[in-house]
Motif scaffolding. Structure first.
Motif, PDB file in Angstrom:
ATOM      1  N   TYR A  67      -4.242   1.176  11.511  1.00 35.02           N
ATOM      2  CA  TYR A  67      -2.796   0.790  11.143  1.00 35.02           C
ATOM      3  C   TYR A  67      -2.617  -0.664  11.525  1.00 35.02           C
ATOM      4  CZ  TYR A  67      -1.992   5.662   9.766  1.00 35.02           C
ATOM      5  OH  TYR A  67      -1.879   6.795   9.286  1.00 35.02           O
ATOM      6  N   ILE A  68      -1.716  -1.375  10.805  1.00 32.66           N
ATOM      7  CA  ILE A  68      -1.093  -2.633  11.411  1.00 32.66           C
ATOM      8  C   ILE A  68       0.384  -2.588  11.219  1.00 32.66           C
ATOM      9  CG2 ILE A  68      -3.257  -3.885  11.180  1.00 32.66           C
ATOM     10  CD1 ILE A  68      -2.092  -5.351   8.688  1.00 32.66           C
ATOM     11  N   ASN A  69       0.934  -3.494  11.863  1.00 32.22           N
ATOM     12  CA  ASN A  69       2.538  -3.759  11.449  1.00 32.22           C
ATOM     13  C   ASN A  69       3.035  -4.686  10.684  1.00 32.22           C
ATOM     14  OD1 ASN A  69       2.482  -5.765  13.215  1.00 32.22           O
ATOM     15  ND2 ASN A  69       3.196  -4.917  14.970  1.00 32.22           N
ATOM     16  N   GLU A  70       4.159  -5.072  10.551  1.00 30.90           N
ATOM     17  CA  GLU A  70       4.497  -6.057   9.791  1.00 30.90           C
ATOM     18  C   GLU A  70       4.128  -7.388   9.931  1.00 30.90           C
ATOM     19  OE1 GLU A  70       6.592  -3.827  11.103  1.00 30.90           O
ATOM     20  OE2 GLU A  70       8.278  -3.384   9.842  1.00 30.90           O
ATOM     21  N   ARG A  82      -1.217  -1.342   6.250  1.00 32.82           N
ATOM     22  CA  ARG A  82       0.127  -2.018   6.807  1.00 32.82           C
ATOM     23  C   ARG A  82       1.166  -0.891   6.714  1.00 32.82           C
ATOM     24  NH1 ARG A  82       1.249  -7.372   7.810  1.00 32.82           N
ATOM     25  NH2 ARG A  82      -0.264  -7.756   6.403  1.00 32.82           N
ATOM     26  N   VAL A  83       1.825  -0.603   7.926  1.00 30.32           N
ATOM     27  CA  VAL A  83       2.954   0.324   7.899  1.00 30.32           C
ATOM     28  C   VAL A  83       4.265  -0.514   8.079  1.00 30.32           C
ATOM     29  CG1 VAL A  83       3.816   2.258   9.225  1.00 30.32           C
ATOM     30  CG2 VAL A  83       1.347   2.069   9.086  1.00 30.32           C
ATOM     31  N   HIS A  84       5.399  -0.459   7.426  1.00 37.31           N
ATOM     32  CA  HIS A  84       6.378  -0.878   7.426  1.00 37.31           C
ATOM     33  C   HIS A  84       7.518  -0.208   6.853  1.00 37.31           C
ATOM     34  CE1 HIS A  84       5.905  -2.217   3.225  1.00 37.31           C
ATOM     35  NE2 HIS A  84       4.805  -2.355   3.402  1.00 37.31           N
ATOM     36  N   ASN A  85       8.881  -0.467   7.012  1.00 35.60           N
ATOM     37  CA  ASN A  85       9.764   0.356   6.297  1.00 35.60           C
ATOM     38  C   ASN A  85      10.216   0.266   5.056  1.00 35.60           C
ATOM     39  OD1 ASN A  85      10.705   1.221   9.036  1.00 35.60           O
ATOM     40  ND2 ASN A  85      12.006  -0.625   9.413  1.00 35.60           N
TER      41      ASN A  85
END
Length: 240
Positions: free
Chosen positions: A118-121, A201-204
């Protein structure tokens, strides 16, 4: 001309600000014989991010129809022997395709998937390796009946599979991948690479966050649709 089989990587693109990074991750693959197909699913934002790559990709624009329709459009346009899918907000690791092609050859399989991070924005890694290892095909089938441990952007498969079982179901908005994997499962043995070869990528703004409840209902529908066939397959694997 390369002696390596060609791999067609399809990137469905709809208003995603990370698409340039996704494309770059394909262009930087250590495996040489790849075509990169970007399917613009009626985007109205971030199209300028494609401009630096226009001479390096196959670009196709279509009316908005959802991920499954974009993937199928890419499959129809593909000239490769193998297919890989990369979501526009995810990233391939440099050796992803190379290692998967080696695994397919070594195991004699036509379908491979891998572990991932998992990675973020900001592209920062926010997890340990996401991996599910199964000690038997029966256990894998049992797990697939309950949920989908296979990340679509990690998958590499032979194009012949589509001719055998069909492409993605365009009526499904959130579970087109899960449905296809369940259609493939009874007919093909899969291989798996424990090494993480994708950044997810995990994002809103991701669909699984925005449409969580609708996705849950669709998962239940897909599971019910395939339950009988997979139950028989599971019994067979268990020797009943």
């Amino acid at each position: 001309m390369s002696e390596e089989p060609k791999v067609s990587v399809v990137i469905p693109f709809y208003n995603c600000p990370y698409v340039d990074l996704a494309i770059q991750s394909v262009l930087e693959q250590s495996y040489s014989n790849i075509e990169t197909i970007v399917i613009d699913d009626g985007s109205t934002l971030w199209m300028e991010k494609l401009e630096p790559f226009r001479d390096k990709i196959v670009y196709i624009r279509k009316n908005n129809g959802g991920t499954a329709s974009a993937l199928n459009k890419g499959i129809d346009a593909a000239t490769g022997t193998y297919f890989a899918w990369l979501s526009a907000d995810d990233l391939f690791h440099p050796n992803k395709i190379k290692h998967q092609m080696q695994m397919l050859k070594r195991t004699g399989t036509s379908f491979n998937y891998t572990a991932y991070y998992y990675i973020n924005e900001q592209g920062e890694r926010i997890s340990e390796t996401i991996s599910m290892i199964f000690d038997s095909r029966a256990k894998f089938i049992e797990t697939m009946m309950l949920g989908c441990p296979v990340n679509g952007s990690t998958v590499l498969l032979h194009m012949g599979i589509f001719r055998a079982v069909g492409k993605f179901n365009e009526r499904l908005l959130y579970t087109q991948d899960y449905d296809l994997w369940l259609r493939i499962l009874p007919y093909y043995t899969w291989s798996y690479i424990e090494e993480p070869l994708l950044d997810y990528r995990v994002h809103n703004e991701m669909g699984s966050v925005i449409h969580k409840e609708e996705q849950k209902k669709e998962i239940e529908q897909v599971q019910a649709k395939h339950h009988r066939v997979l139950s028989r397959l599971l019994q067979k694997e268990r020797g009943r």
